[in-house]
Design an enzyme around this catalytic site. Sequence first.
Site, PDB file in Angstrom:
ATOM      1  CG  HIS A  75       0.871  -8.151 -24.669  1.00 43.53           C
ATOM      2  ND1 HIS A  75       0.912  -8.264 -26.040  1.00 43.53           N
ATOM      3  CD2 HIS A  75      -0.403  -7.781 -24.369  1.00 43.53           C
ATOM      4  CE1 HIS A  75      -0.284  -7.974 -26.541  1.00 43.53           C
ATOM      5  NE2 HIS A  75      -1.095  -7.681 -25.551  1.00 43.53           N
ATOM      6  CD  GLU A  77       5.892 -10.874 -25.173  1.00 45.51           C
ATOM      7  OE1 GLU A  77       5.774 -11.401 -26.282  1.00 45.51           O
ATOM      8  OE2 GLU A  77       4.907 -10.531 -24.471  1.00 45.51           O
ATOM      9  CD1 TRP A 195     -24.339 -34.010  -3.764  1.00 51.86           C
ATOM     10  CD2 TRP A 195     -24.131 -32.906  -5.682  1.00 51.86           C
ATOM     11  NE1 TRP A 195     -24.586 -32.686  -3.502  1.00 51.86           N
ATOM     12  CE2 TRP A 195     -24.458 -31.990  -4.682  1.00 51.86           C
ATOM     13  CE3 TRP A 195     -23.959 -32.429  -6.975  1.00 51.86           C
ATOM     14  CZ2 TRP A 195     -24.624 -30.627  -4.935  1.00 51.86           C
ATOM     15  CZ3 TRP A 195     -24.115 -31.081  -7.227  1.00 51.86           C
ATOM     16  CH2 TRP A 195     -24.438 -30.201  -6.210  1.00 51.86           C
ATOM     17  N   GLY A 320     -28.246 -30.645 -20.261  1.00 53.46           N
ATOM     18  CA  GLY A 320     -28.805 -31.980 -20.360  1.00 53.46           C
ATOM     19  C   GLY A 320     -28.536 -32.604 -21.718  1.00 53.46           C
ATOM     20  N   GLY A 321     -28.994 -33.842 -21.878  1.00 51.12           N
ATOM     21  CA  GLY A 321     -28.676 -34.608 -23.070  1.00 51.12           C
ATOM     22  C   GLY A 321     -29.190 -34.043 -24.368  1.00 51.12           C
ATOM     23  CG  LEU A 323     -28.427 -27.232 -24.927  1.00 47.96           C
ATOM     24  CD1 LEU A 323     -28.931 -26.654 -26.240  1.00 47.96           C
ATOM     25  CD2 LEU A 323     -28.644 -26.243 -23.784  1.00 47.96           C
ATOM     26  CB  ALA A 324     -25.333 -32.536 -24.505  1.00 46.26           C
TER      27      ALA A 324
END
Length: 390
Positions: A75, A77, A195, A320-321, A323-324
């Site tokens: 870690h 520390e 794009w 895509g829309g 699944l979103a």
Amino acid sequence: MQPQANWVLSDGLSAEPIPSASPQANLHVRMMHRCLELAQQGAGHTAPNPLVGCVIVQNGHIVGEGFHPQAGQPHAEVFALKATGARSQGATVYVNLEPCNHYGRTPPCTEALIQAGVAEVIVGMVDPDPRVSGEGIARLRAAGILVEVGVAEMDCRKLNEAFIHRVTHLQPFGILKYAMTLDGKIATTSGHSAWVTGSESRQWVHQLRAVSDAVIVGGNTVRRDNPQLTSHHIHAAIAPARNPLRVVMSRRLALPSQAQLWQTDLASTLILTEESAPEAPQALLEAQGVEVIRLPSLTPKAAMKILYQRGFLSVLWECGGTLAAQAIAQGAVQKVLAFIAPKIIGGDQAPTPVADLGFTQMPEALSLEGVCYRQVGADLLIEGYLPQSP
């Protein structure tokens, strides 16, 4: 602009002194921000562990630093104490997350700090992990070490928002990323989408992938766009060209026999499908090195459960829309990153970033919280959080 490690991607943290604060308080804030800068160097490599940085100070000067580079490694520390050596005696230690007090893959950091003889530990935030929460602080105080908690706490919480979500909700932190035109389209009516945004925004997304554990798309995205979903050789802080696991959700395995996602020499690919899917496509995919998992019901919630079991912190939804919308409805998305390009393409049937959520009245709309805006090239990036369910 480099994305901030942690999937948060804010503009960075200001280490400027607070005018109304004391010199000691200003020092604490500056050192804590340095801890956060160090912690960010492990972004994308620490899952399921948090991002942690540590600074050791003697007489107002830094004498040692360290950060947690990846799961299984010491870690922050421990690295900082090693760099400091004998100067740790009587020093002040800054760490953005409470030191651990349990044995995992590494020994407790509290014991290392006690043995080093440090005088004071300044902690950014209490660890939400129930194995640690409060016990590390209590152990240090019991050993006679002064402990102050809550310095730059909001910055510390934002840095580790994915870790906090994972340990409190038992699922990875979900980020929905999409790019749309000014009139809300992610592609033309023909489906063409390359794009929507400019090169600066695309590079920003490549950097985002480099610090994410997985990126998810649906089968339609594979068929339509043939994406690569890699970091495109963007160099992360401690390792070059780090790529996330690429995940495809496809109920029937109706996928092309050849695709960039099947090039597993670039990055690993996992396909999640349903038990009823045909066997033949699976054999072809597995022959190319693609992993396939069958589930009784293929849902965003089920996908997040699989990725949680793999120890992931952050999952990027680039789908895509349809699944979103499902991911939002099932609580698989906590944060939204929306790129808006100054373009208009029109089209009644052109796809939008989020499909039907079942809302019919404007008051039902999901209002993002903690919203911020920034320009990326010619595009506008809006970042915000979905409201948490009660």
